[in-house]
Design a protein around this motif. Sequence first.
Motif, PDB file in Angstrom:
ATOM      1  N   ASN A 108       0.822  -1.207   0.000  1.00 15.80           N
ATOM      2  CA  ASN A 108       0.000   0.000   0.000  1.00 15.80           C
ATOM      3  C   ASN A 108       0.858   1.260   0.000  1.00 15.80           C
ATOM      4  O   ASN A 108       0.590   2.215  -0.715  1.00 15.80           O
ATOM      5  CB  ASN A 108      -0.921   0.030   1.229  1.00 15.80           C
ATOM      6  CG  ASN A 108      -1.986  -1.030   1.152  1.00 15.80           C
ATOM      7  OD1 ASN A 108      -2.304  -1.521   0.078  1.00 15.80           O
ATOM      8  ND2 ASN A 108      -2.525  -1.413   2.293  1.00 15.80           N
ATOM      9  N   ARG A 109       1.887   1.190   0.821  1.00 10.35           N
ATOM     10  CA  ARG A 109       2.775   2.333   0.978  1.00 10.35           C
ATOM     11  C   ARG A 109       3.443   2.660  -0.368  1.00 10.35           C
ATOM     12  O   ARG A 109       3.546   3.824  -0.753  1.00 10.35           O
ATOM     13  CB  ARG A 109       3.815   1.966   2.028  1.00 10.35           C
ATOM     14  CG  ARG A 109       4.675   3.048   2.506  1.00 10.35           C
ATOM     15  CD  ARG A 109       3.997   3.898   3.534  1.00 10.35           C
ATOM     16  NE  ARG A 109       4.735   5.145   3.657  1.00 10.35           N
ATOM     17  CZ  ARG A 109       4.203   6.291   3.982  1.00 10.35           C
ATOM     18  NH1 ARG A 109       2.928   6.372   4.248  1.00 10.35           N
ATOM     19  NH2 ARG A 109       4.941   7.363   4.071  1.00 10.35           N
ATOM     20  N   LEU A 110       3.900   1.627  -1.051  1.00 15.08           N
ATOM     21  CA  LEU A 110       4.569   1.847  -2.328  1.00 15.08           C
ATOM     22  C   LEU A 110       3.603   2.366  -3.381  1.00 15.08           C
ATOM     23  O   LEU A 110       3.976   3.179  -4.229  1.00 15.08           O
ATOM     24  CB  LEU A 110       5.200   0.553  -2.821  1.00 15.08           C
ATOM     25  CG  LEU A 110       6.628   0.278  -2.365  1.00 15.08           C
ATOM     26  CD1 LEU A 110       7.083  -1.050  -2.910  1.00 15.08           C
ATOM     27  CD2 LEU A 110       7.556   1.379  -2.842  1.00 15.08           C
ATOM     28  N   GLU A 111       2.377   1.873  -3.309  1.00 12.48           N
ATOM     29  CA  GLU A 111       1.364   2.332  -4.260  1.00 12.48           C
ATOM     30  C   GLU A 111       1.154   3.831  -4.100  1.00 12.48           C
ATOM     31  O   GLU A 111       1.090   4.569  -5.082  1.00 12.48           O
ATOM     32  CB  GLU A 111       0.055   1.584  -4.036  1.00 12.48           C
ATOM     33  CG  GLU A 111      -0.371   0.779  -5.240  1.00 12.48           C
ATOM     34  CD  GLU A 111      -1.460  -0.214  -4.877  1.00 12.48           C
ATOM     35  OE1 GLU A 111      -1.668  -1.128  -5.654  1.00 12.48           O
ATOM     36  OE2 GLU A 111      -2.083  -0.065  -3.802  1.00 12.48           O
ATOM     37  N   GLN A 112       1.072   4.279  -2.834  1.00 13.52           N
ATOM     38  CA  GLN A 112       0.947   5.709  -2.550  1.00 13.52           C
ATOM     39  C   GLN A 112       2.141   6.473  -3.098  1.00 13.52           C
ATOM     40  O   GLN A 112       1.989   7.509  -3.739  1.00 13.52           O
ATOM     41  CB  GLN A 112       0.911   5.940  -1.035  1.00 13.52           C
ATOM     42  CG  GLN A 112      -0.441   5.743  -0.398  1.00 13.52           C
ATOM     43  CD  GLN A 112      -0.316   5.846   1.110  1.00 13.52           C
ATOM     44  OE1 GLN A 112       0.594   6.484   1.637  1.00 13.52           O
ATOM     45  NE2 GLN A 112      -1.220   5.207   1.826  1.00 13.52           N
TER      46      GLN A 112
END
Lengths: 83, 97
Positions: free
Chosen positions: B79-83
Amino acid sequence: MAELGEADEVELQRLVAAEQQKVQFTAQVHHFMELCWDKCVETPGNRLDSRTENCLSSCVDHFIDTTLAITSRFAQIVQKGGQ
Amino acid sequence: MDSSSSSSAAGLGAVDPQLQHFIEVETQKQRFQQLVHQMTELCWEKCMDKPGPKLDSRAEACFVNCVERFIDTSQFILNRLEQTQKSKPVFSESLSD
């Protein structure tokens, strides 16, 4: 194999590019897992606590910042060397 | 990736569907085993201090937590990387070069 039409070829190229993007993203997740799991998860508790979550966020963010800093530093050096 | 292998196999349509199914099932099994191996490697380090005569309940609970937190962590990082990809597209470009 049968010849592909031009439209098919464009579509195929788009598909391959999209899949490559996914592969790259997955590889990034794996990479970060390897780095940040060791740094942030000490003894696994019964839930992901906020301390660990903060650490994971910092781990990902700082890795990215570091990569960007190093990349731009290299670019600077290369530019200077080229003149 | 390797276009020569598929074109030499007399076109993709000619692949025996039974064989294809078999390979899919075996690949799935292989992935599962790899995952078990990876988990063992990671969680053994985190949960096993000095192996006693039997697997005590503390280590067992730790193993369960370890696997569950590993999944959470991987989800979290995803999720963090997607952000990040949305806010810092430069990063994904710099990696692909």
